[in-house]
Design an enzyme around this catalytic site. Structure first.
Site, PDB file in Angstrom:
ATOM      1  N   CYS A  91      -6.739   5.184   3.241  1.00  0.00           N
ATOM      2  CA  CYS A  91      -6.040   6.065   2.204  1.00  0.00           C
ATOM      3  C   CYS A  91      -5.803   5.449   1.063  1.00  0.00           C
ATOM      4  O   CYS A  91      -5.961   5.808   0.100  1.00  0.00           O
ATOM      5  CB  CYS A  91      -4.869   6.804   3.134  1.00  0.00           C
ATOM      6  SG  CYS A  91      -4.017   5.546   3.958  1.00  0.00           S
TER       7      CYS A  91
ATOM      8  N   HIS B 175       1.026   8.626  -0.670  1.00  0.00           N
ATOM      9  CA  HIS B 175       1.302   7.189  -1.160  1.00  0.00           C
ATOM     10  C   HIS B 175       1.216   7.200  -2.529  1.00  0.00           C
ATOM     11  O   HIS B 175       0.516   7.846  -3.375  1.00  0.00           O
ATOM     12  CB  HIS B 175      -0.040   6.569  -0.562  1.00  0.00           C
ATOM     13  CG  HIS B 175      -0.061   6.416   0.997  1.00  0.00           C
ATOM     14  ND1 HIS B 175       1.005   6.753   1.997  1.00  0.00           N
ATOM     15  CD2 HIS B 175      -1.219   5.942   1.746  1.00  0.00           C
ATOM     16  CE1 HIS B 175       0.471   6.535   3.077  1.00  0.00           C
ATOM     17  NE2 HIS B 175      -0.906   5.986   2.878  1.00  0.00           N
TER      18      HIS B 175
END
Ligand code: NAP
Length: 349
Positions: free
Chosen positions: A133, A249
């Protein structure tokens, strides 16, 4: 009718994969979800309001999954290693979200917006890997910059959300934060899903440390961009930190370009790149933040970049701040993008 098996459908990534396939890939005629035996029988169509005909959740079973045209694997590395090659050998196209196959030479590691040429044809291995990711949002920004000005080195510090640790990680940090705010010990010294207590804390280790002190997540951040960008000599250094943010994130990135470009030029290159949202120095605030990026589908679907600046002493050194939804950009949207590419190329009959 395209039958798509989603393995790990009841997890954080699997749920978003089911929802995105349902909403955005009309060629999908049937969803066949699998998970652990504990979830067998759940009716995800009723739970999540899916319109695509969806079988009840089955316990993972290789033979049953092999009946699908595509299997999107999101049940962790163990399940991927156990099933991936056999499923591919049976003719099912495997799109894998784990790190099981990413660095294998016969498995393309693909971000559809960056290196679609890696899947110009169906891979002989029958497996396409989704990157980590944190890698995906990083290369989505690196790629247009390197095309414009070359790229010599990257240093990244990540600020990774709790949902990167799956539904269990998310639940754990929510409960521990509530407990801490109510005067409890917030999980005390117990490590749980993140190795160390994460509530109102920062944990500068994601994955096991090797003998040199480098964490597994940092190895992924080093290796994967080199393969995706086809820059085997690219110097990448990384520090991966888990933060008590629920979703999205963030990354503080310092990179060294091949030639200098002024800040406005860099912002213009990024703004012209599909799927990126640039927060310019004139915007208020001039940067994206994880809580607000996750607020709507439009935000969840894009990579957000701000705080673009050029080092006054070295005009080839550039810094920026990148935020993206780890479950969408970092996993489910990338996987469904690969699947849509396969449909478009006619690989699936
Ligand atoms: N979370 C992220 O941001 C992210 C981003 C990119 C890639 N990934 C990768 O995606 C995968 C899934 O992550 P996640 O965050 O979605 O995890 P998660 O929320 O823990 O979900 C795991 C899923 O896998 C199933 N499962 C677990 N062990 C199983 C087993 N032995 N047999 C059958 N099913 C099993 C679970 O079923 P039950 O519900 O029945 O337990 C659940 O559906 C991992 O490989 C992860 O590295 C995650």
């Amino acid at each position: 009718v395209l039958r798509v098996a989603v393995v790990g459908a009841t997890g954080a990534v699997g749920r978003e994969v089911c929802r995105l396939l349902d909403e955005r890939v009309p060629e999908v005629g049937a969803l066949v979800p699998f998970a652990s035996a504990a979830s067998a029988g759940r009716d995800l169509a009723a739970e999540w309001g899916l319109r695509t005909p969806t079988a009840p959740v089955g316990a993972v079973d290789g033979d049953a999954i092999a009946g699908a045209d595509v299997a999107v694997l999101c049940a962790g590395i163990g399940v991927s290693l156990a099933l991936g090659d056999d499923l591919a050998a049976s003719g099912c196209l495997v799109v894998d979200n784990s790190s099981a196959f990413r660095m294998r030479d016969d498995v393309p590691l693909v971000v559809p917006e960056v290196n679609p040429e890696a899947i110009a044809t169906r891979p002989a291995s029958g497996i396409v890997a989704n990157p980590n990711c944190s890698t995906i949002q990083l290369v989505r920004v690196l790629d247009p910059l390197r095309r414009a000005a070359g790229l010599e080195a990257v240093d990244v510090a990540t600020y990774q959300a709790a949902s990167g640790g799956g539904l269990r990680g998310l639940a754990e940090v929510q409960a521990a934060t509530a407990d801490l705010l109510a005067g409890g010990d917030g999980g005390g010294g117990r490590g749980g899903r993140f190795g160390q207590p994460l509530a109102l804390n920062l944990v500068p280790q994601i994955g096991a440390l090797d003998g040199d002190g480098m964490a597994h997540e940092e190895h992924k951040l080093r290796r994967e961009p080199r393969k995706i960008l086809a820059l085997p000599e690219l110097r990448v250094t990384a520090t991966a930190v888990r933060v008590p943010v629920l979703h999205c994130h963030s990354e503080a990135v310092t990179l060294r370009l091949g030639r200098p470009v002024p800040r406005e030029g860099l912002e213009a290159v990024l703004a012209a790149t599909s799927g990126l949202c640039v927060h310019r120095s004139s915007d208020r605030p001039p940067f994206p933040m994880p809580r607000f990026v996750a607020r709507c589908d439009d935000g969840r679907a894009r990579v957000h970049v701000g705080r673009v600046r050029v080092d006054a002493e070295d005009p080839r050194t550039v810094q920026c701040w990148i935020v993206a939804d780890n479950l969408w950009v970092g996993a489910a949207l990338n996987a469904t993008g690969i699947l849509a590419h396969a449909v478009g190329r006619g690989w699936l009959g």
